[in-house]
Motif scaffolding. Structure first.
Motif, mmCIF file in Angstrom:
data_model
loop_
_atom_site.group_PDB
_atom_site.id
_atom_site.type_symbol
_atom_site.label_atom_id
_atom_site.label_comp_id
_atom_site.label_asym_id
_atom_site.label_seq_id
_atom_site.Cartn_x
_atom_site.Cartn_y
_atom_site.Cartn_z
ATOM 1 N N LYS A 85 -18.632 6.934 20.925
ATOM 2 C CA LYS A 85 -17.576 5.928 20.525
ATOM 3 C C LYS A 85 -16.161 6.837 20.020
ATOM 4 C CE LYS A 85 -20.606 2.553 18.549
ATOM 5 N NZ LYS A 85 -20.746 1.596 17.298
ATOM 6 N N PRO A 86 -14.980 6.161 20.345
ATOM 7 C CA PRO A 86 -13.666 7.021 20.159
ATOM 8 C C PRO A 86 -13.590 7.458 18.799
ATOM 9 C CG PRO A 86 -13.485 4.809 21.122
ATOM 10 C CD PRO A 86 -14.798 4.766 20.865
ATOM 11 N N GLN A 87 -14.097 6.933 17.636
ATOM 12 C CA GLN A 87 -13.760 7.560 16.343
ATOM 13 C C GLN A 87 -14.723 8.759 16.522
ATOM 14 O OE1 GLN A 87 -14.943 5.061 13.031
ATOM 15 N NE2 GLN A 87 -14.457 6.716 11.655
ATOM 16 N N ALA A 88 -15.942 8.886 17.063
ATOM 17 C CA ALA A 88 -16.947 10.176 17.174
ATOM 18 C C ALA A 88 -16.336 11.163 17.954
ATOM 19 C CB ALA A 88 -18.133 9.622 17.324
ATOM 20 N N GLN A 89 -15.505 10.627 19.053
ATOM 21 C CA GLN A 89 -14.993 11.404 20.218
ATOM 22 C C GLN A 89 -13.915 12.258 19.450
ATOM 23 O OE1 GLN A 89 -13.772 8.917 23.168
ATOM 24 N NE2 GLN A 89 -15.557 9.141 24.263
ATOM 25 N N GLN A 90 -13.088 11.559 18.584
ATOM 26 C CA GLN A 90 -11.764 12.048 17.981
ATOM 27 C C GLN A 90 -12.467 13.080 16.851
ATOM 28 O OE1 GLN A 90 -8.722 12.118 19.206
ATOM 29 N NE2 GLN A 90 -9.800 10.912 20.726
ATOM 30 N N GLY A 138 -24.330 18.299 1.101
ATOM 31 C CA GLY A 138 -22.774 18.778 0.486
ATOM 32 C C GLY A 138 -21.698 18.268 1.626
ATOM 33 N N SER A 139 -20.586 18.178 0.991
ATOM 34 C CA SER A 139 -19.418 17.695 1.879
ATOM 35 C C SER A 139 -18.352 18.766 1.821
ATOM 36 C CB SER A 139 -18.934 16.204 1.431
ATOM 37 O OG SER A 139 -18.388 16.355 0.216
ATOM 38 N N THR A 140 -18.420 19.800 1.446
ATOM 39 C CA THR A 140 -17.530 20.695 1.321
ATOM 40 C C THR A 140 -17.213 21.514 2.730
ATOM 41 O OG1 THR A 140 -18.889 22.419 0.476
ATOM 42 C CG2 THR A 140 -17.497 20.966 -1.050
ATOM 43 N N GLY A 141 -16.155 22.007 2.844
ATOM 44 C CA GLY A 141 -15.817 23.032 4.191
ATOM 45 C C GLY A 141 -15.682 22.117 5.415
ATOM 46 N N TRP A 142 -14.761 22.668 6.239
ATOM 47 C CA TRP A 142 -14.359 21.970 7.409
ATOM 48 C C TRP A 142 -15.562 21.724 8.382
ATOM 49 C CZ3 TRP A 142 -15.712 23.585 12.170
ATOM 50 C CH2 TRP A 142 -15.654 24.998 12.380
ATOM 51 N N TRP A 143 -16.758 22.432 8.284
ATOM 52 C CA TRP A 143 -17.769 22.380 9.163
ATOM 53 C C TRP A 143 -18.530 21.046 8.919
ATOM 54 C CZ3 TRP A 143 -17.079 26.386 5.761
ATOM 55 C CH2 TRP A 143 -17.791 26.133 4.675
ATOM 56 N N ASN A 144 -18.413 20.150 8.015
ATOM 57 C CA ASN A 144 -18.993 18.914 7.598
ATOM 58 C C ASN A 144 -18.409 18.145 8.522
ATOM 59 O OD1 ASN A 144 -19.529 16.234 5.910
ATOM 60 N ND2 ASN A 144 -20.900 17.897 5.279
ATOM 61 N N ALA A 145 -19.334 17.197 9.303
ATOM 62 C CA ALA A 145 -18.958 16.315 10.184
ATOM 63 C C ALA A 145 -18.396 15.186 9.738
ATOM 64 C CB ALA A 145 -20.068 15.920 11.191
ATOM 65 N N GLY A 146 -18.427 14.913 8.556
ATOM 66 C CA GLY A 146 -17.729 13.479 8.121
ATOM 67 C C GLY A 146 -18.867 12.902 6.918
ATOM 68 N N LYS A 147 -18.548 11.565 6.653
ATOM 69 C CA LYS A 147 -19.201 10.917 5.459
ATOM 70 C C LYS A 147 -20.391 10.275 6.144
ATOM 71 C CE LYS A 147 -14.825 10.417 3.404
ATOM 72 N NZ LYS A 147 -13.570 9.564 2.977
ATOM 73 N N GLY A 148 -21.145 9.807 5.138
ATOM 74 C CA GLY A 148 -22.236 8.841 5.379
ATOM 75 C C GLY A 148 -23.501 9.546 6.141
ATOM 76 N N GLY A 149 -23.589 10.747 5.814
ATOM 77 C CA GLY A 149 -24.656 11.509 6.648
ATOM 78 C C GLY A 149 -24.603 11.938 8.022
ATOM 79 N N ASP A 150 -23.453 12.135 8.402
ATOM 80 C CA ASP A 150 -23.142 12.699 9.802
ATOM 81 C C ASP A 150 -23.589 14.046 9.770
ATOM 82 O OD1 ASP A 150 -22.004 10.316 10.581
ATOM 83 O OD2 ASP A 150 -19.810 11.231 10.352
ATOM 84 N N LYS A 151 -24.107 14.498 11.123
ATOM 85 C CA LYS A 151 -24.274 16.121 11.018
ATOM 86 C C LYS A 151 -23.171 16.742 10.927
ATOM 87 C CE LYS A 151 -28.665 15.406 13.660
ATOM 88 N NZ LYS A 151 -28.653 13.968 13.847
ATOM 89 N N PRO A 152 -23.220 18.084 10.301
ATOM 90 C CA PRO A 152 -22.251 19.010 10.733
ATOM 91 C C PRO A 152 -21.875 19.231 12.161
ATOM 92 C CG PRO A 152 -23.582 19.754 9.238
ATOM 93 C CD PRO A 152 -24.338 18.436 9.618
ATOM 94 N N PHE A 153 -20.700 19.759 12.369
ATOM 95 C CA PHE A 153 -20.259 19.942 14.047
ATOM 96 C C PHE A 153 -21.139 20.717 14.665
ATOM 97 C CE2 PHE A 153 -17.649 22.674 16.573
ATOM 98 C CZ PHE A 153 -17.396 21.740 17.527
ATOM 99 N N VAL A 154 -21.280 22.098 13.915
ATOM 100 C CA VAL A 154 -21.948 22.864 14.863
ATOM 101 C C VAL A 154 -23.597 22.497 15.118
ATOM 102 C CG1 VAL A 154 -22.779 25.337 14.808
ATOM 103 C CG2 VAL A 154 -20.832 25.037 14.085
ATOM 104 N N LEU A 155 -24.076 21.688 14.216
ATOM 105 C CA LEU A 155 -25.363 21.183 14.549
ATOM 106 C C LEU A 155 -25.351 19.871 15.554
ATOM 107 C CD1 LEU A 155 -26.904 21.305 10.915
ATOM 108 C CD2 LEU A 155 -27.049 22.835 12.621
ATOM 109 N N VAL A 156 -24.293 19.412 15.635
ATOM 110 C CA VAL A 156 -23.927 18.243 16.863
ATOM 111 C C VAL A 156 -23.865 19.118 18.007
ATOM 112 C CG1 VAL A 156 -22.561 16.461 17.847
ATOM 113 C CG2 VAL A 156 -22.993 16.761 15.329
#
Length: 200
Positions: A85-90, A138-156
């Protein structure tokens, strides 16, 4: 290729369930196709180059094909354009930029311009931080993919890389065992005789 089994194997390799967009994309027919050269349709050329290098770090070429050989960067590009979805893309693009900006801050150059050892060290640092963040919720650091249980970016990126690789022809036929027409059924075989995992 049995996509459901590929999904199960990817989930086992990752140690957690696959995200809904990745699952939907594979079940709807997305699969990695070897492409030379890779021409992005969602990413810019610099973004595609960064994703390609990340994927190759996750699955480098050895005696078997690597992520680039299997067309994984093109798979990730297609998945983001056609499934997410657009939000996930951005969010993915913002996190990709943050990853690249951090490489420039740490080493003075963009990620793709670093030497292989620096690329590996940079990726590993963020991968380890992502695992720690995901493991603790945790939700600290830029690598966290967002809120609500989203996977961290590198893991995506890791999830998409493994999914693309094991649904590609090289991944299924050269890394996993593959027989297009199954042979006889052997109900009880010692594990040491099985060898490589089966693609289907």
């Amino acid at each position: 290729m049995n996509r459901r089994e590929a999904i199960q194997r990817t989930a086992l390799a990752l140690g957690y369930a696959i995200s809904a967009p990745a699952l939907a994309g594979v079940l709807n027919g997305c699969k990695a196709q070897p492409e030379l050269p890779f021409q992005p349709v969602f990413f810019s050329v610099p973004e595609a180059a960064t994703v390609a290098e990340m994927a190759e770090i996750i699955l480098p070429k050895t005696s078997t094909p690597g992520a680039k050989d299997a067309g994984v960067p093109g798979f990730i590009d297609s998945m983001l354009k056609e499934v997410y979805k657009p939000q996930a893309q951005q969010k993915f693009l913002a996190d990709l930029k943050a990853f690249d900006d951090d490489a420039e801050k740490s080493y003075g150059e963009r990620f793709v311009d670093l030497d292989p050892e620096q690329q590996l060290a940079h990726f590993k640092r963020h991968h380890d931080a992502a695992l720690a963040s995901a493991g603790t919720g945790g939700s600290t650091g830029w690598w966290n993919a967002g809120k609500g249980g989203d996977k961290p970016f590198v893991l995506v990126v890791k999830e998409l890389t493994l999914l693309g690789f094991f649904t590609s022809q090289p991944g299924a036929t050269e890394v996993l065992q593959y027989k297009q027409v199954p042979g006889p059924y052997h109900g009880c075989v010692p594990l040491k005789e099985v060898g490589k995992a089966w693609a289907t």
